[in-house]
Scaffold this motif. Sequence first.
Motif, PDB file in Angstrom:
ATOM      1  N   UNK B 172      -6.832   7.279   8.694  1.00 25.36           N
ATOM      2  CA  UNK B 172      -5.616   6.757   8.089  1.00 25.36           C
ATOM      3  C   UNK B 172      -4.404   7.147   8.926  1.00 25.36           C
ATOM      4  N   UNK B 173      -4.393   8.391   9.401  1.00 23.36           N
ATOM      5  CA  UNK B 173      -3.280   8.834  10.243  1.00 23.36           C
ATOM      6  C   UNK B 173      -3.164   7.946  11.481  1.00 23.36           C
ATOM      7  N   UNK B 174      -4.299   7.660  12.097  1.00 23.10           N
ATOM      8  CA  UNK B 174      -4.289   6.825  13.298  1.00 23.10           C
ATOM      9  C   UNK B 174      -3.747   5.429  12.981  1.00 23.10           C
ATOM     10  N   UNK B 175      -4.193   4.859  11.851  1.00 23.93           N
ATOM     11  CA  UNK B 175      -3.709   3.532  11.484  1.00 23.93           C
ATOM     12  C   UNK B 175      -2.199   3.536  11.300  1.00 23.93           C
ATOM     13  N   UNK B 176      -1.709   4.589  10.614  1.00 21.08           N
ATOM     14  CA  UNK B 176      -0.274   4.652  10.351  1.00 21.08           C
ATOM     15  C   UNK B 176       0.509   4.814  11.644  1.00 21.08           C
ATOM     16  N   UNK B 234     -13.883   2.197  -0.829  1.00 19.32           N
ATOM     17  CA  UNK B 234     -12.731   1.539  -1.456  1.00 19.32           C
ATOM     18  C   UNK B 234     -11.427   2.085  -0.907  1.00 19.32           C
ATOM     19  N   UNK B 235     -11.385   3.419  -0.720  1.00 16.64           N
ATOM     20  CA  UNK B 235     -10.172   4.038  -0.170  1.00 16.64           C
ATOM     21  C   UNK B 235      -9.934   3.559   1.267  1.00 16.64           C
ATOM     22  N   UNK B 236     -11.009   3.450   2.021  1.00 15.14           N
ATOM     23  CA  UNK B 236     -10.890   2.942   3.396  1.00 15.14           C
ATOM     24  C   UNK B 236     -10.315   1.527   3.399  1.00 15.14           C
ATOM     25  N   UNK B 237     -10.834   0.694   2.485  1.00 12.51           N
ATOM     26  CA  UNK B 237     -10.369  -0.691   2.450  1.00 12.51           C
ATOM     27  C   UNK B 237      -8.889  -0.746   2.076  1.00 12.51           C
ATOM     28  N   UNK B 238      -8.478   0.147   1.155  1.00  9.76           N
ATOM     29  CA  UNK B 238      -7.059   0.227   0.793  1.00  9.76           C
ATOM     30  C   UNK B 238      -6.209   0.537   2.011  1.00  9.76           C
TER      31      UNK B 238
END
Lengths: 291, 420
Positions: B172-176, B234-238
């Motif tokens: 998630x950090x990388x995506x952000x 589900x959290x990943x997809x979010x």
Amino acid sequence: MSNKSNKWWYLLFTTPLLLIFITVVIIPFLIGIYYAFFEWDGIAANPKVFVGFENFVQLFGDTRFLASTWKTILFTLLAVISVNVVGLVFALLVTSKLRTANAARTMIFMPYLIGGLILGYIWQFIFLDVFTLFGKVTGFDNVFFNWLIDIDYALYALVFVFTWQMAGYIMIIYIAGIQGIPNDVIEASKIDGANGWQRLRKITFPLLMPAFTISLFLTLSSAFKIYDVNLSLTNGGPANSTEMFAMNIYNEIFGYSNYGFGQAKAIVFFFIVAAITLTQVYITKKREVEM
Amino acid sequence: MKFQKRTLGSLLIVALLMILAACSGNEEAGKESESKGGAGKSSNQKITIFQSKVEISDQLEALAKEYTKETGVEVEVWGTTGDDYFSQLQIRMNSNQGPSIFSLQNVTEAEKMKSYVYDMDSEGYVKNIAPGMELKVNDKVVGVPYGVEGFGLVYNKDLVKPEDVADYDSFVRTLEKFKAEGINGFGLSKEAYFLIGHISNYPFALQKNHYEYIDELTDGKVTMAETKEFQEFGKFMDAIKANTPSPLDVTYDKEVGDFAAGKSAMIHQGNWAYGMLSDFNVDFEVGMLPFPLMGNDKLAVGVGNNWAINGKKDEAEVKAANDFLNWMFTSEIGQRYIVEEFGFVPALTNIKSDKLDSLSQDVLNASNSGKTIPWALNYFPANIIPNDFAPKAEEFFLSKDMTGKEFIEKLDDAWKSAVK
């Protein structure tokens, strides 16, 4: 040549056609009815189980099928109106004293010559790239965005492309109808002082009734049976929101391998289309006026 | 006149009779060869191949010509568009015009075709299949894998380091981070398998026994919503929905093209994407990383397609088909074609491969070191991905307020409707 030998000639030319029609339409249709009473996955070597009318009963519990029924009816309604209005307007335009009438006629008819599949893929590109770009540049991005990935707009996109395809063809029928109206009737009305709108309402439309019958029949039945544009433009998506009848049946048979159930749907589909189109033809035929 | 009439009439009747005879005659002949068999001569034997991988159809035809040159056996390769392969196969089988060799994607398809598949147990080439990669129905080998394939996070080595995507938090950090920089951190595309099919494999594959899990799911004993792997999925997809552009606007071509142009740092793809990447002449190194669901550090490696033989054909044709497969798997030419022309990562231990592209090399390395998770999706109900999963995924990406948790519940519904 005598009448008797004529009969032989008719026979010679109709028999091959009749044979082809029987083998590719009638026989498969009858076999289809037969399969509708079985539970079968479509593989010849696997067992067919006779279930009677169960497939037909099951239909009413299939929410996806019911949703697709509603979508198809909505689509057909919109498509029939828009195709006929656009086609009629085009016909009136190109039969008026427009300078470019001939060129316009050719151009408007052109989309009909492009196959539905290719047309769908072309419009997919237009919606995806051209529309979004246009929306960005002009700022009208609440109208010009990719309609195909919006659950409500995708159906309108389908109506739009279908109209684009069919309107030219329907226009040709209306043109033939308009040209069949005798000039002296029009002239007489002019002398009597009728204006353009009165002429259109009181003379052109009533005398066009036969053309309406044919055009409505053609658009109704082809809108109901739409598959190619549906497949190439949206493939039923997004989230099944544009899955029409024909596609639902195809998916049932080849997607889920429910051969019997899919056939049952197809039979029901056939009767619905037949009933609606026959009713329409009956109603519009009654309103046709003899010259 | 009279003469003419009579000739015309009799001509008609003859024509009719001929058409009728042709119809019924064909059927008879078909049935005979199906049931009796054994009479054909192998010298002028002809075999037909029908397979679903469009990418290799030209190469396969070239290979067939080589075989004909060497042995005199005619090999005909039938074309297909790929998408509707299985329905095409079904139609051909039903009309008794099935091919001698065909391809099957997975167990579910093999079971459907179980009346046709030939039992390969006693054939020599079966011994060379890499362990666990053979296609089995009722414990009998019925298919030889084309090759192994793998998918995961295809990443740009200039932009992403493996430790950046080791678990949920770092992912998630990388995506952000990429979102802030204006780069697409993670790309999916709108085709059913690339949108949801492959990526939904992880929570299934990470179960202790995915066959058992799937059976229990079908029987209604468990739900995805109550399984922790799916909750994290589900959290990943979010996180993906929140930080990347909608995949519904992206085609496979655009997905790979953007990646090649450096506009995306990672895409979810398999080693098959390398063919397109090499067309773009990418100027950075690419590699494949595991999708870090529950800290997963293994690539999803499996078999996309298998060669099977039509056992309903007569003996001579079955034997000819076997000879062809054997030749393809053992001869020098055949092996060269499999690796170099088809570009497969071989699933047969007797085939050497040293000229693999970087993605395939990552897959082979994972496969050799045992760092793999299975393709659980091969055991999904037939067609569930395009028919049921994809519409739900489209809904998820279209609606702004659907959460990953609700998405998993939708997948549960989709599963129920697919197995009803």
